[in-house]
Design a protein around this motif. Structure first.
Motif, short mmCIF file in Angstrom:
data_model
loop_
_atom_site.label_atom_id
_atom_site.label_comp_id
_atom_site.label_asym_id
_atom_site.label_seq_id
_atom_site.Cartn_x
_atom_site.Cartn_y
_atom_site.Cartn_z
N ALA A 93 -38.42 11.49 32.33
CA ALA A 93 -38.43 11.53 30.87
C ALA A 93 -37.60 12.72 30.44
N THR A 94 -36.78 12.58 29.40
CA THR A 94 -35.91 13.68 28.99
C THR A 94 -35.94 13.89 27.48
N GLY A 95 -35.67 15.13 27.11
CA GLY A 95 -35.53 15.46 25.70
C GLY A 95 -34.08 15.69 25.32
N ALA A 96 -33.15 15.19 26.13
CA ALA A 96 -31.72 15.42 25.88
C ALA A 96 -31.27 14.66 24.63
N GLU A 97 -30.73 15.39 23.64
CA GLU A 97 -30.22 14.77 22.42
C GLU A 97 -29.27 15.73 21.71
N ASP A 98 -28.45 15.18 20.82
CA ASP A 98 -27.55 16.00 20.02
C ASP A 98 -27.12 15.19 18.80
N THR A 99 -26.82 15.91 17.71
CA THR A 99 -26.39 15.28 16.46
C THR A 99 -25.06 15.88 16.03
N PHE A 100 -24.12 15.02 15.65
CA PHE A 100 -22.83 15.46 15.09
C PHE A 100 -22.48 14.52 13.95
N ALA A 101 -22.31 15.12 12.75
CA ALA A 101 -22.01 14.32 11.54
C ALA A 101 -23.08 13.24 11.39
N PRO A 102 -22.72 11.96 11.23
CA PRO A 102 -23.78 10.97 11.02
C PRO A 102 -24.39 10.44 12.32
N TRP A 103 -23.88 10.87 13.50
CA TRP A 103 -24.34 10.27 14.75
C TRP A 103 -25.33 11.17 15.48
N LYS A 104 -26.35 10.54 16.00
CA LYS A 104 -27.28 11.21 16.91
C LYS A 104 -27.39 10.37 18.18
N PHE A 105 -27.17 11.01 19.32
CA PHE A 105 -27.33 10.34 20.61
C PHE A 105 -28.44 11.03 21.40
N SER A 106 -29.23 10.23 22.09
CA SER A 106 -30.30 10.77 22.93
C SER A 106 -30.42 9.94 24.20
N ASN A 107 -31.00 10.56 25.21
CA ASN A 107 -31.26 9.90 26.51
C ASN A 107 -32.75 10.04 26.80
N PRO A 108 -33.57 9.09 26.32
CA PRO A 108 -35.03 9.24 26.45
C PRO A 108 -35.54 9.23 27.89
N TRP A 109 -34.85 8.49 28.77
CA TRP A 109 -35.30 8.41 30.16
C TRP A 109 -34.14 7.99 31.05
N PHE A 110 -34.29 8.28 32.33
CA PHE A 110 -33.35 7.77 33.34
C PHE A 110 -34.04 7.80 34.70
N GLY A 111 -33.45 7.12 35.65
CA GLY A 111 -33.96 7.12 37.02
C GLY A 111 -32.83 7.02 38.00
N THR A 112 -33.12 7.30 39.27
CA THR A 112 -32.13 7.17 40.33
C THR A 112 -32.78 6.58 41.58
N VAL A 113 -31.96 5.92 42.39
CA VAL A 113 -32.33 5.51 43.74
C VAL A 113 -31.20 6.00 44.64
N ARG A 114 -31.51 6.93 45.56
CA ARG A 114 -30.46 7.63 46.28
C ARG A 114 -30.73 7.70 47.79
#
Length: 205
Positions: A93-114
């Protein structure tokens, strides 16, 4: 930031190696040595948790999402002499996010198999890792939200140390590339690429 990551990994690895040598030189109790240096050390299944920090950028958009990350991992190792091979999966689970002008991008979750491949030196394991990555990229603008779950790849390096029987601590750096997909609300092909440094603890069964 890249120099900081590699420097941190090098310092931690050096500290762990020095600690292992010091224990040998100054006569650590035999029971501790035997548990840390047993023949089947590193082999078998394990389960653990981790905390870290991710920072990156969105393709074809000026936003640079970053934030804290936490999750769980599980894996299995095979050992042949000083060489250790394994497979590991994790979900974050991640809190990664950023806002620039009208856009907001976030990455709520991710996973890996390595896959993992490494070299065991006393109670320290140095390893490289790589494989499949997947996760959600979410875009918001003018009150509208669109989410895509994208697959990609990841590569990284790390070090892990046995500090008690059945227990180990690790630190690793991963680079994660979640491939682009077409977002209607941005009118562009967007994906998320980020670096991640994290520390974790594993219990070996």
């Amino acid at each position: 930031m890249g120099r900081f990551v590699w420097g941190a990994l090098a310092l931690i690895a050096a500290g762990w190696t020095t600690s292992a040598r010091a224990a040998d030189l100054y006569g650590a109790p035999n029971t501790i040595k035997q548990s840390l240096l047993r023949h089947d050390s590193w082999a078998g299944p394990y389960l653990g948790g981790n905390l870290g920090y991710a920072w990156g950028s969105v393709a074809n958009n000026p936003t640079k999402p970053s934030g804290f990350v936490g999750g769980v991992q599980a894996g299995y190792n095979w050992r042949n002499g000083t060489w250790v091979l394994g497979i590991e999966g994790d979900i974050q689970a991640t809190g990664a996010e950023d806002t620039f002008a009208p856009w907001k991008f976030s990455n709520p979750w991710f996973g890996t198999v390595r896959g993992r491949a490494g070299f065991a030196f006393n109670n320290v394991l140095f390893f490289g890792t790589g494989g499949l990555a997947f996760g959600e990229l979410r875009a918001t603008t003018f009150g509208l939200t669109e989410s895509h779950t994208n697959a990609g790849w990841t590569l990284g390096v790390g070090a892990e140390m046995e500090f008690a029987e059945n227990w180990s601590a690790k630190v690793e750096y991963l680079y994660v590339d979640l491939a682009n997909s077409n977002f209607v609300i941005t009118g562009a092909s967007n994906g998320y690429r980020f670096g991640l440094i994290r520390a974790g603890v594993n219990y070996h069964f």
